[in-house]
Design a protein around this motif. Structure first.
Motif, PDB file in Angstrom:
ATOM      1  N   VAL A  45       0.728  -0.837  -0.020  1.00  0.00           N
ATOM      2  CA  VAL A  45       0.333   0.178   0.238  1.00  0.00           C
ATOM      3  C   VAL A  45       0.820   0.839   0.196  1.00  0.00           C
ATOM      4  N   ALA A  46       1.863   0.726   0.732  1.00  0.00           N
ATOM      5  CA  ALA A  46       2.545   2.469   0.401  1.00  0.00           C
ATOM      6  C   ALA A  46       3.187   2.695  -0.336  1.00  0.00           C
ATOM      7  N   HIS A  47       4.032   1.782  -1.263  1.00  0.00           N
ATOM      8  CA  HIS A  47       4.571   2.073  -1.957  1.00  0.00           C
ATOM      9  C   HIS A  47       3.905   2.980  -3.120  1.00  0.00           C
ATOM     10  N   PRO A  48       2.538   2.122  -4.204  1.00  0.00           N
ATOM     11  CA  PRO A  48       1.424   3.141  -5.007  1.00  0.00           C
ATOM     12  C   PRO A  48       0.959   4.210  -4.491  1.00  0.00           C
ATOM     13  N   LEU A  49       1.367   4.646  -3.049  1.00  0.00           N
ATOM     14  CA  LEU A  49      -0.089   5.736  -2.354  1.00  0.00           C
ATOM     15  C   LEU A  49       1.626   6.865  -2.920  1.00  0.00           C
ATOM     16  N   SER A  50       2.724   6.672  -2.168  1.00  0.00           N
ATOM     17  CA  SER A  50       3.741   7.780  -1.543  1.00  0.00           C
ATOM     18  C   SER A  50       4.294   8.070  -3.256  1.00  0.00           C
ATOM     19  N   ALA A  51       4.028   6.544  -4.536  1.00  0.00           N
ATOM     20  CA  ALA A  51       4.360   7.530  -6.036  1.00  0.00           C
ATOM     21  C   ALA A  51       3.042   8.305  -6.638  1.00  0.00           C
ATOM     22  N   ALA A  52       1.697   7.685  -6.154  1.00  0.00           N
ATOM     23  CA  ALA A  52       1.299   9.085  -6.360  1.00  0.00           C
ATOM     24  C   ALA A  52       1.134   9.922  -5.880  1.00  0.00           C
ATOM     25  N   VAL A  53       2.024  10.625  -4.928  1.00  0.00           N
ATOM     26  CA  VAL A  53       1.857  11.305  -4.208  1.00  0.00           C
ATOM     27  C   VAL A  53       3.033  11.887  -5.272  1.00  0.00           C
ATOM     28  N   GLU A  54       3.919  11.626  -4.809  1.00  0.00           N
ATOM     29  CA  GLU A  54       5.641  12.122  -5.293  1.00  0.00           C
ATOM     30  C   GLU A  54       4.525  12.526  -7.517  1.00  0.00           C
ATOM     31  N   SER A  55       4.029  11.285  -7.917  1.00  0.00           N
ATOM     32  CA  SER A  55       4.240  12.420  -9.016  1.00  0.00           C
ATOM     33  C   SER A  55       2.815  13.512  -9.533  1.00  0.00           C
ATOM     34  N   THR A  74       8.893   2.727   3.958  1.00  0.00           N
ATOM     35  CA  THR A  74       8.618   2.906   2.866  1.00  0.00           C
ATOM     36  C   THR A  74       7.929   4.071   2.347  1.00  0.00           C
ATOM     37  N   ALA A  75       7.389   4.906   2.720  1.00  0.00           N
ATOM     38  CA  ALA A  75       7.181   6.516   1.744  1.00  0.00           C
ATOM     39  C   ALA A  75       8.719   6.737   2.086  1.00  0.00           C
ATOM     40  N   ASN A  76       9.348   6.945   2.384  1.00  0.00           N
ATOM     41  CA  ASN A  76      10.963   8.248   2.705  1.00  0.00           C
ATOM     42  C   ASN A  76      11.877   7.768   1.546  1.00  0.00           C
ATOM     43  N   LYS A  77      11.029   6.480   0.758  1.00  0.00           N
ATOM     44  CA  LYS A  77      11.994   5.290  -0.224  1.00  0.00           C
ATOM     45  C   LYS A  77      11.787   6.552  -1.758  1.00  0.00           C
ATOM     46  N   HIS A  78      10.812   6.992  -1.671  1.00  0.00           N
ATOM     47  CA  HIS A  78      10.068   7.597  -2.757  1.00  0.00           C
ATOM     48  C   HIS A  78      10.352   9.382  -2.794  1.00  0.00           C
ATOM     49  N   ALA A  79      12.011   9.291  -3.721  1.00  0.00           N
ATOM     50  CA  ALA A  79      12.527  10.897  -3.403  1.00  0.00           C
ATOM     51  C   ALA A  79      11.719  12.385  -3.522  1.00  0.00           C
ATOM     52  N   GLY A  80      10.520  12.211  -4.056  1.00  0.00           N
ATOM     53  CA  GLY A  80       9.093  13.018  -3.838  1.00  0.00           C
ATOM     54  C   GLY A  80       8.730  13.124  -2.656  1.00  0.00           C
ATOM     55  N   HIS A 133      13.242  27.136   6.812  1.00  0.00           N
ATOM     56  CA  HIS A 133      12.951  25.658   6.696  1.00  0.00           C
ATOM     57  C   HIS A 133      13.524  25.496   4.981  1.00  0.00           C
ATOM     58  N   GLN A 134      13.283  26.385   3.988  1.00  0.00           N
ATOM     59  CA  GLN A 134      12.768  26.216   2.611  1.00  0.00           C
ATOM     60  C   GLN A 134      14.904  25.144   2.215  1.00  0.00           C
ATOM     61  N   ASN A 135      15.612  26.198   3.262  1.00  0.00           N
ATOM     62  CA  ASN A 135      16.735  25.887   2.871  1.00  0.00           C
ATOM     63  C   ASN A 135      17.120  24.197   3.212  1.00  0.00           C
ATOM     64  N   ARG A 136      17.366  24.094   4.178  1.00  0.00           N
ATOM     65  CA  ARG A 136      17.127  23.035   4.517  1.00  0.00           C
ATOM     66  C   ARG A 136      16.834  21.648   3.937  1.00  0.00           C
ATOM     67  N   VAL A 137      14.734  21.666   3.972  1.00  0.00           N
ATOM     68  CA  VAL A 137      14.212  20.883   2.743  1.00  0.00           C
ATOM     69  C   VAL A 137      14.247  20.600   1.689  1.00  0.00           C
ATOM     70  N   SER A 138      15.248  21.388   1.010  1.00  0.00           N
ATOM     71  CA  SER A 138      15.755  21.430  -0.852  1.00  0.00           C
ATOM     72  C   SER A 138      17.129  20.551   0.010  1.00  0.00           C
ATOM     73  N   LYS A 139      17.752  20.701   0.579  1.00  0.00           N
ATOM     74  CA  LYS A 139      18.853  19.549   1.161  1.00  0.00           C
ATOM     75  C   LYS A 139      18.895  18.008   1.645  1.00  0.00           C
ATOM     76  N   ILE A 140      17.403  17.816   1.159  1.00  0.00           N
ATOM     77  CA  ILE A 140      16.567  16.860   2.378  1.00  0.00           C
ATOM     78  C   ILE A 140      17.434  15.351   0.833  1.00  0.00           C
ATOM     79  N   ASN A 141      16.900  15.149   0.006  1.00  0.00           N
ATOM     80  CA  ASN A 141      17.143  14.455  -1.473  1.00  0.00           C
ATOM     81  C   ASN A 141      18.820  14.303  -1.663  1.00  0.00           C
ATOM     82  N   CYS A 142      19.239  13.006  -1.720  1.00  0.00           N
ATOM     83  CA  CYS A 142      20.325  12.768  -2.415  1.00  0.00           C
ATOM     84  C   CYS A 142      20.879  12.800  -3.765  1.00  0.00           C
TER      85      CYS A 142
END
Length: 142
Positions: A45-55, A74-80, A133-142
């Motif tokens: 469930v978590a992967h399809p839901l997260s992909a839909a939010v990411e998209s 699981t959700a946090n495996k999705h970059a977005g 906070h935006q500067n910090r959030v911008s640094k989250i993705n690898c």
């Protein structure tokens, strides 16, 4: 607002309450499952839901499981996706304000249905503060 909603078996009862409650409040809700209290694997469930939010198909997502750890990891495996566990409304507010969280993870075994409603309501009504906070959030993705 379009919301994605999902749970594993441990969060099923809370999810059902939230689905009806959110729809009654005018939210467009897509239920990603699970559709019974039978044991299942939360990533299904978590992967399809997260992909839909990411998209961008959904603005925000809400996931429930027993502790909220499994769905959150699981959700946090999705970059977005920026998924956050909240067991109090104040934590849900901070997740939105400071982290721009877009998926809320609720520990169904540790909060009542009424508490879950309060946590979700706070999450949905709280905006990202941006600024420092935006500067910090911008640094989250690898």
């Amino acid at each position: 607002m379009k919301l994605a909603l999902g749970s594993d078996h441990a969060g099923f009862a809370h999810k059902e309450v939230l689905r009806t409650w959110l729809s009654d409040q005018g939210y467009e809700v897509k239920d990603f499952g699970t559709f019974s209290a039978d044991s299942m694997d939360y990533p299904d469930v978590a992967h399809p839901l997260s992909a839909a939010v990411e998209s961008g198909e959904f603005s925000l997502g809400i996931l429930l499981c027993g502790s909220a750890n499994g769905v959150c990891i699981t959700a946090n495996k999705h970059a977005g996706v920026r998924a956050a566990i909240a067991w109090l409304p104040e934590i849900a507010a901070l997740a939105r304000q400071h982290n721009n969280a877009n998926v809320l993870c609720v520990p169904a075994r540790y909060v009542s249905e009424e508490q879950a409603k309060e946590i979700v309501s706070t999450f949905l009504k709280t905006d990202f503060e941006g600024g420092r906070h935006q500067n910090r959030v911008s640094k989250i993705n690898c």
